[in-house]
Scaffold this active site. Structure first.
Site, PDB file in Angstrom:
ATOM      1  N   ASP A   1      47.051  40.838  35.819  1.00 50.13           N
ATOM      2  CA  ASP A   1      47.900  40.032  36.702  1.00 50.13           C
ATOM      3  C   ASP A   1      49.124  39.976  35.988  1.00 50.13           C
ATOM      4  O   ASP A   1      49.988  38.879  35.328  1.00 50.13           O
ATOM      5  CB  ASP A   1      47.673  38.508  36.636  1.00 50.13           C
ATOM      6  CG  ASP A   1      46.154  38.397  37.400  1.00 50.13           C
ATOM      7  OD1 ASP A   1      45.775  39.207  38.328  1.00 50.13           O
ATOM      8  OD2 ASP A   1      45.261  37.422  36.698  1.00 50.13           O
TER       9      ASP A   1
ATOM     10  N   GLU B   1      46.224  38.260  48.388  1.00 45.82           N
ATOM     11  CA  GLU B   1      46.619  37.540  47.111  1.00 45.82           C
ATOM     12  C   GLU B   1      47.704  38.060  46.397  1.00 45.82           C
ATOM     13  O   GLU B   1      48.255  39.204  46.764  1.00 45.82           O
ATOM     14  CB  GLU B   1      45.587  37.190  46.315  1.00 45.82           C
ATOM     15  CG  GLU B   1      44.897  38.397  45.676  1.00 45.82           C
ATOM     16  CD  GLU B   1      43.510  38.009  45.046  1.00 45.82           C
ATOM     17  OE1 GLU B   1      43.120  36.630  44.787  1.00 45.82           O
ATOM     18  OE2 GLU B   1      42.863  38.753  44.474  1.00 45.82           O
TER      19      GLU B   1
HETATM   20  O1  FUB Z   1      43.053  37.152  37.658  1.00 51.38           O
HETATM   21  C1  FUB Z   1      42.391  36.090  38.568  1.00 51.38           C
HETATM   22  C2  FUB Z   1      42.664  36.537  39.629  1.00 51.38           C
HETATM   23  O2  FUB Z   1      42.387  37.978  40.200  1.00 51.38           O
HETATM   24  C3  FUB Z   1      44.096  36.538  40.340  1.00 51.38           C
HETATM   25  O3  FUB Z   1      44.818  35.366  40.350  1.00 51.38           O
HETATM   26  C4  FUB Z   1      44.361  37.573  41.360  1.00 51.38           C
HETATM   27  O4  FUB Z   1      45.500  37.853  41.589  1.00 51.38           O
HETATM   28  C5  FUB Z   1      43.341  38.768  41.043  1.00 51.38           C
HETATM   29  O5  FUB Z   1      44.016  39.538  40.180  1.00 51.38           O
END
Ligand code: FUB
Length: 460
Positions: A35, A219
């Site tokens: 991330d 997301e």
């Molecule tokens: O790293 C945990 C989760 O996985 C993140 O919040 C999302 O964007 C995905 O990368």
């Protein structure tokens, strides 16, 4: 068909084989990082990441803290350790869930927006980009009724001073932050939270497993402005995730879907998450993959590619590579004291923090491990090499080589026991003459087990 399968296997293997530094990706080798959230401040790129633990618990994301790395040349990265963790939030009972962060500077303060999975989005503040961060409000920041969907904050301060915080999975929401950056305008949307309409025009669409059509947006939004256009870059198409983007004429939309930026590739994880910056006249795209863990989706690693916007501001399709950044944008001065945790590549090592002083150093050094530091400019001949080292064991040696793991040997630094693993002692050795720009390799030699810890180095 058979040949294709063979070629595919070779390609996949090529990404997972340790390459003795033929490439620059992933950016960090000492820890699993995910991330990416790059921030440019004062001539330096600060790369904030989430952190996948080495031991995955219950076959799910195992994430307790947020890390920070910095670089001025885009090839050597200095490890600043974990700059914040779930423990920063006294009110939260969560022991896991330190997901995707983003940090931004405003009026000399650094605001780190983080999700605690299951407990929504919170904010921390510090006087320096590397912390220490403290909790200014003592509760979650985003007060919504969809707490489990409140992840992946992305923040941007517009030219008129208005700050926006977007976030969300699988919806996309935003608030207009107040100038204090730790509260928001409650007059909009629902108690201040505006829900973005997920139309096909805005974010494309696809058919879900249930046969229903839904937005491709999934997301991990990354929100920024460039040449009067607002960009929303995000993970799309569900799992496995692609990276796509939309643009808008205003920070609040309306959004128009613009296409894919990164497609699937064998060494990418089932998630992907982007961060984009312009730095020193170049554009950089950060994402994460699973190359370091050889295919484990809960052990991801941040990688970066340089790219060029098309003349109309559109983003080209970016291919994930092992090589990563080819050219450093400046040379490293080997005659200044350099932190040992500044590296372009390493194998077998970890970094650790002395909790009393905050000092970060290189540890878990075994025989055959090494550090590569790229593009050091020897503008004069060095005579000596000095380093800060500490050892509880019999110690070992640092072979100082250039341009390869088995490149020309400039000298050997002997390290003996210093009576403690953080009992730092300055040691020095003579080195051969060398001129010009070279990659430096510190190759560690010794007996069985951990040899010593390494804090800094300097040619003299
Ligand atoms: O790293 C945990 C989760 O996985 C993140 O919040 C999302 O964007 C995905 O990368």
């Amino acid at each position: 068909m058979r040949i294709n399968k063979v070629i595919l296997k070779v390609l996949i293997a090529g990404f997972f084989i340790p390459t003795f530094c033929l490439g620059q990706n992933p950016v960090v080798q000492t820890y699993y990082t995910a991330d990416p959230a790059p921030m440019v401040h004062d001539g330096t790129v600060y790369l904030y990441t989430s952190h996948d633990e080495d031991s995955t618990v219950n076959n799910f994301f195992t994430m307790y803290d947020w890390r920070c790395y910095s670089s001025t040349d885009m090839v050597n990265w200095t490890d600043h350790g974990a700059v914040a963790s779930l423990k920063n939030f006294a009110w939260s009972k969560r022991e896991n869930g330190a997901w995707a962060p983003q940090c931004i500077e405003r009026n000399g303060k650094f605001y780190l927006y983080v999700p605690i999975h299951g407990e929504g989005i919170s904010v921390l503040v510090a006087d320096l980009p590397t912390g220490p961060f403290t909790d200014p409000i003592g509760k979650r920041l985003i007060d919504s009724d969809h707490i489990w969907q409140d992840i992946d904050p992305t923040v941007f301060v517009d030219d008129d001073g208005q700050a926006y915080l977007y976030w969300g999975n699988p919806g996309l929401w935003y608030v207009k932050l107040n100038e204090d950056m730790v509260s928001y305008d409650r007059s909009l949307g629902q108690n201040g939270v505006v829900s973005v309409e997920m139309t096909t025009e805005a974010f494309s669409s696809q058919q879900g497993r249930d046969g229903k059509t839904r937005a491709s947006y999934t997301e991990g939004p990354w929100f920024y402005k460039r040449n009067n256009q607002y960009y929303m870059v995000y993970a799309a198409k569900g799992i496995p995730e692609y990276i796509a983007y939309s643009t808008a004429p205003t920070p609040e939309g309306p959004w128009t879907y613009r296409g894919l930026i990164m497609e699937r590739a064998p060494h990418l994880a089932f998630t992907n998450h982007a961060g984009i910056i312009d730095f020193a006249g170049n554009s950089y795209f950060f994402y994460h993959d699973q190359s370091l863990s050889e295919g484990q989706g809960f052990k991801r690693s941040v990688s970066v590619e340089q790219f060029t916007y098309n003349p109309d501001g559109s983003i080209p399709l970016i291919v994930p590579t092992k090589e990563g950044i080819k050219e450093s944008i400046s040379f490293l001065n080997p005659f200044r004291k350099v932190e040992a945790e500044t590296m372009a590549w390493s194998e077998g090592l970890k970094t650790a923090k002395d909790n009393l002083t905050g000092n970060i150093y290189v540890t878990k050094i075994d025989d055959g491990d090494y550090i590569k530091v790229r593009s050091a400019d020897f503008n004069k001949n060095p005579k000596k090499f000095a380093a800060g080292v500490a050892s509880v064991s019999a110690g070992g040696q640092i072979e100082i080589r250039i341009d390869g793991f088995d490149g020309e040997l400039l000298g050997v630094l002997e390290v003996k026991s210093t009576g403690g693993d953080i009992n730092w002692v300055e040691k020095a050795c003579k080195v051969k003459k060398v001129k010009g720009v070279h990659d430096i390799y510190f190759v560690f030699k010794g007996g069985k087990g951990e040899l010593f810890n390494f804090d800094w180095w300097q040619f003299k």
